[in-house]
Design a protein around this motif. Structure first.
Motif, PDB file in Angstrom:
ATOM      1  N   TRP A  75       0.907  -1.185  -0.093  1.00 38.27           N
ATOM      2  CA  TRP A  75      -0.138  -0.047   0.002  1.00 38.27           C
ATOM      3  C   TRP A  75       0.931   1.181  -0.039  1.00 38.27           C
ATOM      4  O   TRP A  75       0.638   2.087  -0.550  1.00 38.27           O
ATOM      5  N   MET A  76       1.973   1.183   0.638  1.00 40.93           N
ATOM      6  CA  MET A  76       2.881   2.473   0.824  1.00 40.93           C
ATOM      7  C   MET A  76       3.402   2.813  -0.517  1.00 40.93           C
ATOM      8  O   MET A  76       3.659   3.725  -0.936  1.00 40.93           O
ATOM      9  N   LEU A  77       3.564   1.691  -1.061  1.00 33.02           N
ATOM     10  CA  LEU A  77       4.246   1.778  -2.595  1.00 33.02           C
ATOM     11  C   LEU A  77       3.209   2.178  -3.459  1.00 33.02           C
ATOM     12  O   LEU A  77       3.600   3.446  -4.091  1.00 33.02           O
ATOM     13  N   ILE A  78       2.020   1.920  -3.292  1.00 35.97           N
ATOM     14  CA  ILE A  78       1.101   2.719  -4.315  1.00 35.97           C
ATOM     15  C   ILE A  78       0.870   4.197  -3.957  1.00 35.97           C
ATOM     16  O   ILE A  78       0.758   5.025  -4.740  1.00 35.97           O
ATOM     17  N   PHE A  79       0.935   4.519  -2.641  1.00 34.80           N
ATOM     18  CA  PHE A  79       0.873   5.794  -2.104  1.00 34.80           C
ATOM     19  C   PHE A  79       1.886   6.753  -2.624  1.00 34.80           C
ATOM     20  O   PHE A  79       1.757   7.806  -3.081  1.00 34.80           O
ATOM     21  N   LEU A  80       3.033   6.217  -2.416  1.00 29.47           N
ATOM     22  CA  LEU A  80       4.322   6.848  -2.929  1.00 29.47           C
ATOM     23  C   LEU A  80       4.113   7.059  -4.470  1.00 29.47           C
ATOM     24  O   LEU A  80       4.616   8.127  -5.023  1.00 29.47           O
ATOM     25  N   VAL A  81       3.885   5.877  -5.080  1.00 25.69           N
ATOM     26  CA  VAL A  81       3.765   6.052  -6.535  1.00 25.69           C
ATOM     27  C   VAL A  81       2.990   6.836  -6.946  1.00 25.69           C
ATOM     28  O   VAL A  81       2.909   7.866  -8.016  1.00 25.69           O
ATOM     29  N   SER A  82       1.808   6.922  -6.283  1.00 26.18           N
ATOM     30  CA  SER A  82       0.813   8.095  -6.663  1.00 26.18           C
ATOM     31  C   SER A  82       1.237   9.657  -6.172  1.00 26.18           C
ATOM     32  O   SER A  82       0.930  10.407  -7.063  1.00 26.18           O
ATOM     33  N   LEU A  83       1.886   9.526  -5.043  1.00 27.21           N
ATOM     34  CA  LEU A  83       2.426  11.008  -4.956  1.00 27.21           C
ATOM     35  C   LEU A  83       3.239  11.452  -5.940  1.00 27.21           C
ATOM     36  O   LEU A  83       3.441  12.555  -6.216  1.00 27.21           O
ATOM     37  N   ALA A  84       4.123  10.436  -6.463  1.00 28.03           N
ATOM     38  CA  ALA A  84       4.883  10.735  -7.607  1.00 28.03           C
ATOM     39  C   ALA A  84       4.169  11.058  -8.939  1.00 28.03           C
ATOM     40  O   ALA A  84       4.618  11.541  -9.704  1.00 28.03           O
ATOM     41  N   GLY A  85       3.133  10.820  -8.827  1.00 24.35           N
ATOM     42  CA  GLY A  85       2.158  10.919 -10.084  1.00 24.35           C
ATOM     43  C   GLY A  85       2.334   9.824 -11.374  1.00 24.35           C
ATOM     44  O   GLY A  85       2.235  10.357 -12.245  1.00 24.35           O
ATOM     45  N   ILE A  86       2.514   8.762 -10.856  1.00 18.87           N
ATOM     46  CA  ILE A  86       2.707   7.733 -11.802  1.00 18.87           C
ATOM     47  C   ILE A  86       1.378   6.755 -12.127  1.00 18.87           C
ATOM     48  O   ILE A  86       0.989   6.540 -11.008  1.00 18.87           O
ATOM     49  N   PRO A  87       0.969   6.675 -13.271  1.00 19.53           N
ATOM     50  CA  PRO A  87      -0.462   5.946 -13.434  1.00 19.53           C
ATOM     51  C   PRO A  87      -0.003   4.479 -13.116  1.00 19.53           C
ATOM     52  O   PRO A  87       1.086   4.105 -13.179  1.00 19.53           O
ATOM     53  N   PRO A  88      -0.912   3.560 -12.957  1.00 22.23           N
ATOM     54  CA  PRO A  88      -2.395   3.942 -12.676  1.00 22.23           C
ATOM     55  C   PRO A  88      -2.896   4.410 -11.356  1.00 22.23           C
ATOM     56  O   PRO A  88      -4.066   3.905 -11.080  1.00 22.23           O
ATOM     57  N   VAL A 120      10.439  12.016  -8.296  1.00 20.02           N
ATOM     58  CA  VAL A 120      10.451  10.561  -8.215  1.00 20.02           C
ATOM     59  C   VAL A 120      11.822  10.182  -7.523  1.00 20.02           C
ATOM     60  O   VAL A 120      11.385   9.215  -6.955  1.00 20.02           O
ATOM     61  N   TYR A 121      12.699  10.852  -7.691  1.00 13.57           N
ATOM     62  CA  TYR A 121      13.956  10.449  -7.047  1.00 13.57           C
ATOM     63  C   TYR A 121      13.772  10.294  -5.639  1.00 13.57           C
ATOM     64  O   TYR A 121      14.116   9.082  -4.918  1.00 13.57           O
ATOM     65  N   TYR A 122      13.215  11.311  -4.725  1.00 17.31           N
ATOM     66  CA  TYR A 122      13.131  10.955  -3.515  1.00 17.31           C
ATOM     67  C   TYR A 122      11.940  10.086  -2.838  1.00 17.31           C
ATOM     68  O   TYR A 122      12.172   9.390  -2.029  1.00 17.31           O
ATOM     69  N   TYR A 123      10.820  10.019  -3.678  1.00 16.74           N
ATOM     70  CA  TYR A 123       9.903   8.806  -3.393  1.00 16.74           C
ATOM     71  C   TYR A 123      10.406   7.490  -3.523  1.00 16.74           C
ATOM     72  O   TYR A 123      10.313   6.540  -2.608  1.00 16.74           O
ATOM     73  N   PHE A 124      11.435   7.391  -4.540  1.00 20.58           N
ATOM     74  CA  PHE A 124      11.793   6.061  -4.237  1.00 20.58           C
ATOM     75  C   PHE A 124      13.075   5.646  -3.745  1.00 20.58           C
ATOM     76  O   PHE A 124      13.274   4.684  -3.513  1.00 20.58           O
ATOM     77  N   ARG A 125      13.285   6.747  -3.180  1.00 20.39           N
ATOM     78  CA  ARG A 125      14.346   6.453  -1.931  1.00 20.39           C
ATOM     79  C   ARG A 125      13.509   5.946  -0.803  1.00 20.39           C
ATOM     80  O   ARG A 125      13.918   4.878  -0.383  1.00 20.39           O
ATOM     81  N   LEU A 126      12.275   6.207  -0.716  1.00 21.09           N
ATOM     82  CA  LEU A 126      11.502   5.473   0.218  1.00 21.09           C
ATOM     83  C   LEU A 126      11.150   4.422  -0.110  1.00 21.09           C
ATOM     84  O   LEU A 126      11.111   3.104   0.545  1.00 21.09           O
ATOM     85  N   ILE A 127      10.863   4.130  -1.270  1.00 18.34           N
ATOM     86  CA  ILE A 127      10.455   2.653  -1.959  1.00 18.34           C
ATOM     87  C   ILE A 127      11.768   1.753  -1.779  1.00 18.34           C
ATOM     88  O   ILE A 127      11.322   0.494  -1.541  1.00 18.34           O
TER      89      ILE A 127
END
Lengths: 168, 680, 103, 489, 483
Positions: free
Chosen positions: D383-396, D430-437
């Motif tokens: 779920w966290m992945l989905i939230f972060l991906v969403s925060l980064a604005g990546i579909p879907p 995306v860079y920092y969201y992916f740090r979390l991921i």
């Protein structure tokens, strides 16, 4: 004429009080200066026929808030703080910035002549029966904010208690 | 049975053999392998013979079988073509291939280790090779030819590296493959040019197109046709070990001896000659390129022969000899005598295969020893080997009556007399002939005559090879004697048999001839009978003197008395220092120029052991690594750095002091008012 | 000097008060004084409101001012509460000694 | 002038009354009915009930508006219920409910569980109600302050924690300063119009030149106050500190609720009364937006505290949402609404996972505390992945559609350069969201840590936020229609 | 069935995933089994598509259309032409094989692993069949470059302003007649997205790292299918939608140069790798350089060759990664110097590796040759210098692979640990055999691939080479539209 003179008197009181508030070393002195400043403002209200507001200012501000301040000043020991440096290190930058902003601010105000139509000054009737007018407006037009303000005060009370009490 | 329509079976059957070997070979017994693998080649041989006979009966000696379209973009099919040229080739490949298979059953019988040391694998590769070689010679278009071309390269790689536990074997295989690939690159480009120029890659259509009036011969100019021909020739130099891409062939001797015989003497290395003969129309149209071909051929011939003079490894001598003989073939092709080139290819297949197999038999007898300095006096111990090799040596030296004489002499004569030829070419060929005789007989004398110089243990074990090995030797010896009789010089008299090969091949080179005529604008080469006799005499003399010189030095003189060759000896012994030159240029020069960091990379590169040809590779890959480390990663790091650097001002502002925040806040306010005041 | 007092006078006075308050917030280290400076700012707003109200002749300005005072009270109460809590933990009221949270 | 408390007034105000009543009731119950600490769950239930009652009333309003269209004005124009306001009411409702659900366990863990908390949550929501529906300056200001003061308290709710104190202090001081400026702006607006009603102000403003100095003064001070509230640079300085120091659940509330409410007000003012002066404030907004994206992104890159990182990311998002205001067309408005809606769920979700990480003796706020979450709790990790991906604005995921409309609006109105800048900054973010991921999925957990602090309520909230974040991304149609409806008057 | 064949293909893995969710993760065998079944089912349902595909028809087939986000004009619109049909097949086949090959190698958190895999499978099929640009973008999931979105939106608006209708439908967007400058800008925005995905030099640096991090099956699918999304994007979107920009001399030169640099660079860097898997990863860069070079040759041969090479790269590089996986599973190291002489210990493995290597190196009669050769032909037709340089790549390709083979397989067994390694087991054989057969079949008889690609590629080539004014809408095959 008298009005003009009174205006300047109150204005000087207000400004002087304010300046002292932000410059004096001892917090109690600051508070007392603030009272002076607030009293000056109250006088200015009176000059503009805002009697009710004048009363509120005196009773609420000077009577209420200042007491609160004084309590806190007594509660937290400020002697140590009084011996410290009083101004933040970046005071010069801050002063420059404030002066700049202030200059521009005032310039805008003075440029904004359009706001005040000369005629308006004379036409402005003193608000008749100040307290009644206020009461009517407060309980009719401004009923909602009035109620909300009660919530605000409730929150403030709860907040004050929650924050200040050692154990809830 | 219509063999002509079954020609596609000729390559497929060895492929089947290969598949059986590689996939099921481990569970087969040695005997079964010894039957299946040579058997499949033999069936191909029979099919070939049948097909060739039927071909002879056709009015127009050309038959195509198209199986299915292959690369539609290039309009190329899986199609096979049998004509006189390919018929010679398939007979050589299947016939000699079969003999070598038989020989190998004996030679490889002693492989030990799990699964007989890869006995099945060896035959699998060998069959696979035959398949690819037959595809190469039977293809009806350049692309399919290229399939065989690459395939034989692969098999060569696999077989050279057959003893893959030896690092040198692996290296040699790799070197062979990569050098071949360089040639292939030229070939590919050549094909594209050809396709662009003629609109097809099918031999028949290409010839048709070249014959048409669209193309005029490019004498005196170096046009697109010349470029095409040159690119194809570059391919040929790779495969056929010509200067400058010959370096892989001597190293290829790391492979088992039957492989050397089959691939690196009789068949694969001649593919370049075959291809050039196949493209005779193209070369005929481009005299400029033909000159280059002839020059390269002649140069290679004498160059390799000179190296062969002093080598001590028996197989290396033969390897350089092969390179030299291939040079002869290109000389013939270069002077426009395509049929002679093919003729020499055909005779050379017999005696060179025989020499290699004989050498293999010697090595077999010597328990694996290859240094001639440790041999001697084997004449009586392995008589059959000796006798057959004796015949082959005479043949290669050019003693009249034997196969080599006729073909080599025809080359010399053509290089003298052809409009494309010249006296210089002849002179080079002539010297080479003398040197050939010398080094071959040096080999014979050092190996079979005199006293045995081997140690006692080895001496004790010397024995004649089994039947499976000697019989092929004898068959090939017979071939070495007789094979040349179908291509006698016209001065010996002209009839259908004596010039059979020329007549047989004539239709193939018809196109080349036609366009060459158009090019030269005059008749055939002058046929000066007297001159021919004189030259023939000279070459016989050269051969004989070479033999006797060798006999004098290596039989009569004591070891200490032998002339050392003076300053030339080390030069020749070290192969003109070409490998060293490549090393110097590519490795040392590079590292000296490269500074310390480069040198570190270079160390890796040198350790890697990619041989000389990988010079460019090393240079560029070093640069690439450098680029990857410093620029690409650098950019990535830089962007990360930038991001971080940009965050410092933020850190600078976010000091943790609330009043700093307020100050920023006020600065924002100030900026807004400032904007309103000054900007507007 | 004795010309009639116009709303501009009030506005400038208010601006001055606002600035002095801002100065207090920016420069004083003592949190209590900073809270007082906040009061000054809100008073500046009130001056404005009353002046405008007088000019427009309706009570909304004054009412707004009353609410501003209410807000000031609430802020002061909560602020002082927080100050006490802070003082209990950190034994200081000097805001530039409070910098656990940064960057 | 209407002198009576009419049924319309009642209909409009009732949800707020309910919220206030339930809030006060919770405060009372805390020490009268449920004094035992173990009975605190009843307070949470009280909150849920209050929200439910308010929700029913909002639903009634919604039904009414859907049926009859238009808007409901009450109290002589002090309050207006329209689709736009209701849209935000739903956001506030969901936010408060979810924050309530995730707070319970968190406060237990932090040992600062007091009944006042839930009451304050509802009172804050009450303040938000007036922010979104108020159409009169005094109401708005008092509502705003109610919300703000509540937040000052809530931020400092961990009284024993120095950092919480500090955060509250900083937030209060800066908030007070900004309130002062906002009030000053309001006072000037009042001065311009002679009335505090937005409709009257709108007329007065449109009668003036957009570059009238006094109007500029009003715009500048108002904008400063509001930009502060939405934590747009350079008025964002409080946000990282307050977010870090506050209890995580309150950080979520602050990041979502407070921001959404402030945006509601911002949109009301700048699309409404100040809309006619667009040319004078648009440059400010552009500057603030770009600065927010720059500062938000680059500062987030180096953060090691997750909450701080999300604070800066919030600054960044504020910059994006402001772009919709800059575009200023219906698409932009719609984009802001969609963005805020999605932002609510994805950000709440992200903070929710952070609250779960907070355990006894472990703040769970460092990026390293996320390490190995995938092994430990794959559900939360995904779920966290989905939230972060969403925060980064990546579909879907939903975040994509937020950005989508913003870009759309910018291109429609010809702000191509801005669009490109914004798009480039997405790459940085995306860079920092992916740090979390990366921490969640790749890094290994260092040592044994106590189990995650989960509860049924948290899982429920996680499900709701997660599913909505995904749903908006996969099938956005109903949500888009909702947003579309909200902007059509 | 026929009417929504593509949806069935698309959602079969997803359905499998949904069921998988309900299998408790403790039932490891069941999880594996079910994942395999789902993947196999995905493969099976995709077979009718290729069987029923009408290779003589122009335009898209099996189209399905449904409103998805009507307020944006977004549709669920899927369909395939020859290019995408092949890509779908590549995805389903490689997906199945990759899942199958993970049976033994993935030993922890199987459920999550398989779930992600199936999800990805759906995403990839979606990329290849979606004909709605936004739908495509959404399936493009992992693309981190919103620049592309801006490009797409630009087209969207242009369409609206020219035709008065908002749509993302590709065939509709193709009707656009855009000025060159605008096309160039949109092209660049797409370029970023696609080039990073491919990855083209100099955007390739993520690839080796990704490969070294990924498990074997992940690498396989990454190499075999994911990377193809970039090249596919160029073919499907950049070229037909932006013909003038695609044919623009500068753009073509730049892209071809980057491709050639990629070819040589990838090969040379491979040569120096010490890590087996990294070597293969860099070789991908080289191979994909060929693919992009083929595309920007902008002729029939080039593009056809490129698509075929994409499939080939999937097969041969997939095999190479599987080969690495086999040994990694046994020895848990990818350092090349740890190995040597494996041919003694694992002869079958050596043969399989040899075939994989040769197919990758482009040996005739194996698949790699057909693609490379056709691309080279296309490149040659377009520009002889390109061909000359890229031919060098062929040489280097042989060099690094042979060297790798030599260092790992040949020579003596120097490392004690390598003695006694088991040879391929039946499951590994089952993975390799179909791949080898596929490789050989393409190498020997590639005609079906050329046939299926002929029409769509011709259409693209025609479009790119048309003068801008003559650009007309590409007609959608009326029969193929089922709804």
């Amino acid at each position: 004429m008298v009005e003009t003179a009174l205006f300047y008197a109150f204005a000087v009181l207000t400004i002087a009080g304010a300046i002292l508030t932000v410059t004096l070393r001892n917090a109690i002195h600051c508070a007392i200066s603030l009272i002076g400043s607030l009293a000056g403002v109250a006088g200015l209200y009176l000059l503009q026929q805002a009697e009710f507001l004048f009363a509120v200012q005196i009773v609420l501000y000077i009577g209420g808030i200042m007491v609160l301040f004084l309590f806190v000043i007594m509660l937290v020991n400020l002697d140590a703080a009084a011996k410290e440096r009083q101004y933040h290190r970046h005071w010069l930058a801050a002063a420059v910035c404030v002066a700049g902003t202030g200059a521009l601010f005032t310039a805008f105000l003075l440029r904004g002549q359009t706001l005040v139509k000369p005629a308006a000054v004379e036409q402005a009737e003193p608000v008749a029966g100040n307290v009644e007018t206020i009461a009517v407006a407060l309980f009719q037009q401004f009923l909602v904010p009035f109620e909300v303000a009660s919530l605000l005060l409730l929150v403030a009370i709860v907040g004050g208690v929650v924050m200040a009490k050692k154990r809830i | 049975m219509n063999f002509l329509d079954l020609i596609w079976l000729i390559p497929i059957i060895p492929l089947g053999g290969a598949a059986v070997m590689l996939f099921f070979g481990r569970s087969l017994s040695k005997a079964a392998i010894s039957v299946i693998s040579p058997g499949s080649v033999f069936i191909s041989f029979l099919l070939s013979v049948g097909a060739v006979f039927q071909l002879a009966g056709l009015h127009e000696r050309l038959h195509q079988v198209v199986l299915f379209p292959w690369l539609p973009q290039l309009r190329v099919d899986m199609g096979y073509l049998l004509d006189p040229l390919s018929s010679v080739m398939i007979l050589v490949v299947t016939g000699i291939g079969f003999l070598i298979h038989v020989y190998a059953t004996g030679y490889m019988a002693h492989e030990h280790g799990p699964n007989h040391g890869g006995y099945y694998r060896f035959f699998g590769y060998l069959n696979l090779f035959v398949f690819f070689m037959l595809t190469l010679v039977l293809a009806n278009n350049y692309a399919l030819l290229f399939v065989g071309w690459e395939g034989v390269g692969l098999c060569s790689y696999l077989l050279i590296g057959f003893y893959f536990h030896k690092k040198s074997a692996g290296d040699a295989g790799k070197k062979a493959f990569i050098v071949n690939r360089i040639g292939d690159a030229g070939f590919i480009l050549g094909m594209f040019f050809l396709f662009q120029v003629t609109g097809s890659l099918r031999f028949t259509e290409v010839n048709e197109a070249l014959r048409s009036a669209r193309f005029s011969p490019e004498a005196g100019v170096f046009g697109i046709l010349s470029l095409t021909a040159l690119l194809l020739f570059i391919g040929a130099t790779g495969k056929s070990a010509q200067i400058p891409l010959y370096v892989w062939l001597p190293d290829a001797m790391e492979g088992p001896t039957p492989v050397s015989a089959l691939i690196h003497a009789a068949t694969m290395v001649t593919a370049g000659v075959y291809m050039c003969a196949r493209s005779n129309a193209l070369f005929a149209l481009t005299p400029e390129t033909s000159h280059i071909v002839a020059a390269v051929g002649a140069a290679t011939a004498i160059f390799a022969a000179s190296i062969g003079l002093v080598q001590n490894d028996i197989k290396r001598v033969l390897a350089y000899s092969t390179v030299s003989q291939l040079g002869y073939m290109f000389l013939a092709v270069g002077v426009g005598a395509y049929w002679v080139g093919v003729f020499h290819l055909y005779t050379h297949a017999f005696f060179k295969a025989l020499l290699f197999l004989g050498a293999g038999s010697v090595i077999h007898a010597m328990s694996g020893e290859q240094d001639m300095r440790k041999m001697g006096g084997l004449k009586d111990k392995i008589p059959i080997t000796f006798a057959t090799m004796f015949i082959a040596s005479l043949a290669i030296a050019g003693i009249p009556g034997l196969a080599g004489f006729f073909s080599k002499d025809e080359i010399l004569w053509q290089s003298w007399s052809s409009p494309l030829g010249g006296k210089m070419l002849w002179a080079v060929g002539f010297c080479t002939a003398a040197m050939t005789a010398f080094y071959m007989w040096r080999l014979m004398f050092m190996t079979f005559y005199g006293e045995g110089r081997m140690d006692e243990h080895t001496k004790h074990h010397i024995h004649e090879s089994p039947k499976s090995m000697t019989v092929p030797l004898m068959v090939l010896a017979a071939g070495s004697v007789c094979a040349g009789w179908i291509g006698m010089p016209k001065v010996f008299g002209e009839n259908g048999f004596m010039q059979a090969i020329e007549h047989w091949l004539a239709p193939v080179f018809e196109t080349g001839k036609e366009v060459a005529h158009a090019a030269a604008g005059h008749g055939a080469a002058q046929h000066d009978t007297t001159m021919e006799w004189v030259l023939m005499g000279l070459s016989i003399g050269a051969a004989l003197s070479g033999i006797f010189l060798a006999r004098h030095i290596y039989l009569r003189m004591k070891e200490s008395e032998r002339p050392t060759g003076g300053a030339m000896h080390p030069v020749l012994y070290n192969k003109w220092y070409v490998d060293e030159l490549y090393d110097f240029l590519f490795v040392n020069g590079f590292s000296l120029g490269g500074g310390s960091m480069m040198a570190r990379f270079d160390q890796k590169v040198v350790d890697g052991g990619v041989n000389g040809t990988a010079w460019l590779t090393r240079l560029v890959s070093t640069i690439s690594i450098w680029y990857d480390t410093w620029i690409v990663d650098g950019l990535v790091n830089l962007s990360a750095f930038t991001v971080r650097a940009l965050s410092y001002p933020v850190r600078f502002l976010q000091t943790g002091f609330v009043q700093s925040y307020a100050l920023v806040f006020l600065a924002g306010v100030f900026a807004i008012f400032g904007y309103y005041w000054w900007v507007r | 000097m004795l010309h009639p007092i116009t709303p501009e006078h009030y506005l400038v006075l208010s601006a001055a008060l606002l600035l002095i308050g801002t100065v207090g917030i920016l420069m004083r280290r003592n949190a209590v004084v900073i809270l007082m400076s906040l009061e000054l700012i809100l008073n500046a707003v009130n001056l404005n409101l009353v002046a405008f109200g007088k000019q427009h002749g309706n009570a909304s300005g004054q009412i707004f001012a009353i609410f501003i005072i209410t807000v000031a009270v609430a802020e002061a109460a909560v602020g002082l509460g927080i100050l006490i809590a802070l003082f209990r933990n950190k034994e200081t009221v000097l805001v530039d000694e409070i910098d656990l949270l940064k960057w | 002038m209407n002198l009576y408390y009419t049924s319309t007034d009642h209909f409009v105000l009732l949800p707020a009354i309910l919220l206030a009543l339930f809030g006060c009731a919770t405060l009372l119950f805390d020490f009268l009915v449920f004094p035992d600490p173990r009975q605190r769950r009843w307070l949470l239930i009280c909150l849920v009930l209050g929200e439910a009652c308010a929700g029913i009333r909002f639903w009634r309003q919604q039904e009414f508006l859907n049926a009859y269209g238009g808007e409901l004005t009450a109290f002589n124009g002090a309050l207006t219920v329209d689709q736009f306001g209701l849209f935000f009411q739903w956001i506030f409702l969901a936010t408060t409910l979810i924050v309530g659900l995730i707070s319970y366990k968190y406060l237990e863990v932090r040992e600062e569980h007091h009944g006042e908390y839930y009451g304050l949550l509802m009172l804050a929501q009450c303040g938000m109600f007036f922010l979104a529906c108020g159409t009169e300056l005094v109401t708005i200001f008092v509502g705003l302050e109610t919300m703000a003061v509540t937040f000052y308290i809530l931020v400092g709710f961990l009284r024993a924690d120095k950092r919480s104190n500090e955060a509250a202090m900083k937030y209060l001081l800066l908030g007070g300063l900004s309130s002062g400026f906002l009030a000053y702006g309001f006072s000037v607006l009042y001065g311009i119009a002679g009335s505090t009603k937005l409709r009257v102000i709108a007329e007065a403003v449109s009668a003036r030149n957009a570059w009238d100095p006094i109007l500029l003064l009003a715009i500048a001070t108002t904008a400063v106050g509001l930009l502060f509230k939405i934590s747009a640079a350079p008025f964002h300085m409080w946000a990282p500190d307050a977010y870090e120091g506050a209890p995580t659940s309150i950080t979520a509330f602050l990041a979502v609720g407070s921001k959404a409410a402030s945006f509601a007000l911002l949109m009301r003012l700048f699309f409404g009364p100040l809309g006619s002066a667009r040319e004078s404030w648009a440059p400010l907004m552009i500057a603030a937006s770009i600065l927010s994206m720059i500062i938000g992104n680059f500062a987030a890159v180096t953060q090691t505290n997750t909450k701080r990182l999300l604070a800066y990311s919030g600054v960044n998002h504020a910059g994006y949402i402001l772009l919709g205001l800059i575009a200023g067309n219906p698409t932009g408005l719609k984009g802001m609404l969609v963005y805020l809606l999605i932002y609510t769920f994805m950000n709440l979700g992200a903070f929710l996972v952070l609250t779960v990480l907070t355990r006894k003796g472990l703040a769970g706020e460092d990026i390293n505390d996320l390490n190995g979450l995938m092994q430990r709790a794959p559900g939360y990790a995904i779920w966290m992945l989905i939230f972060l991906v969403s925060l980064a604005g990546i579909p879907p995921t939903g975040g994509f559609f937020g950005k989508y409309f913003i870009f759309l609006a910018l291109l429609e109105t010809g702000h191509t350069t801005l669009a490109i800048i914004a798009a480039l900054f997405v790459a940085v973010s995306v860079y920092y969201y992916f740090r979390l991921i990366k921490a969640i999925f790749i890094h290994k957990e260092e040592q044994d840590t106590p189990p995650l602090a989960t509860s049924l309520g948290i899982r429920l909230a996680l499900g709701v936020t997660g599913v909505l974040t995904l749903l908006i991304g996969v099938y956005p149609e109903p949500f888009l229609r909702l947003a579309q409806m909200s902007i059509s008057r | 069935m026929n009417n929504n064949l593509l949806s069935v293909i698309l959602f079969t893995p997803l359905a499998g995933l949904l069921v998988l969710m309900f299998i408790p993760s403790r039932q490891k065998t069941l999880v594996r089994l079910w994942a395999n079944i789902s993947a196999a089912a995905g493969l099976l349902v995709s077979i009718p598509m290729i069987v029923q595909f009408n290779r003589n028809a122009e335009g898209y087939q099996f189209m399905e259309r449904m409103d998805w986000i009507p307020s944006l004009g977004v549709q669920y619109l899927v369909g395939v032409d020859g290019i995408s049909a092949l890509m779908v097949m590549l995805t389903t086949i490689m997906g199945f094989l990759a899942i199958f090959s993970s049976w033994d190698s993935v030993k922890e958190r199987e459920k999550e692993y398989y779930a992600m895999f199936l999800l990805q499978q759906t995403g990839m099929i979606g990329v290849f069949i979606s004909l709605d640009f936004l739908l495509f973008y959404i399936f493009w999931e992992m693309v981190l470059v919103p620049m592309m979105l801006l490009g797409i939106l630009t087209l969207y608006f242009q369409h609206a302003s020219q035709f008065g209708r908002y749509t993302f439908e590709i065939t509709e967007l193709m009707k656009l007649n855009l000025p060159l400058g605008l096309q160039q800008w949109v092209f660049s925005s797409f370029f970023l997205g696609f080039a990073i995905k491919v990855p083209m030099f100099p955007f390739h640096t993520w690839l080796p790292d990704a490969h070294t991090e990924a498990p074997t099956a992940g690498s396989v699918i990454l190499a075999a299918v994911l990377l193809k999304m970039g090249t596919y994007g160029f073919i499907r979107f950049s070229l037909p939608l932006l013909p003038s920009a695609s044919a623009d001399k500068t753009i073509v030169t730049v892209l071809a140069t980057l491709s050639i640099i990629g070819i040589l660079y990838g090969a040379l860097v491979s040569l120096m790798q010490q890590d087996w898997k990294k070597l293969v990863a860099y070789s991908s860069v080289s191979h994909l350089g060929f693919c992009t070079l083929g595309i920007f040759a902008l002729n029939q041969a080039g593009i056809t060759g490129s698509v075929i090479q994409q499939i080939n790269h999937g097969i041969s590089t997939g095999m190479l990664f599987l080969v690495v996986g086999v040994i990694y599973e046994r020895r848990h190291t990818r350092e090349i110097k740890e190995y040597g002489g494996l041919a003694h210990v694992m002869p079958n493995y050596a043969i399989v590796f040899a075939i994989a290597m040769l197919s990758s190196a482009g040996l005739p009669l194996l698949n790699g040759f057909v693609g490379e050769f056709t691309i080279l032909q296309g490149a040659f037709d377009a520009n002889k210098t390109w061909a000359a340089f890229s031919v060098l790549g062929v040489i280097f390709g042989a060099a690094y692979l042979l060297w790798l083979y030599q260092r790992t397989m040949l020579g003596e067994v120097t490392n004690e640990k390598n003695k006694g390694l088991p040879d391929l087991n039946w499951r590994e054989w089952t993975v390799f055999v179909p791949l080898i057969l596929w490789a050989v079949s393409i190498g020997v008889y590639p005609k079906p691939y050329f046939d299926i690609l002929e029409k769509p590629v011709a259409q693209i080539v025609r479009r790119v080479h048309q003068t801008p004014s003559a650009v007309a809408a590409v007609p959608v095959n009326a029969e193929a539209v089922t709804r």
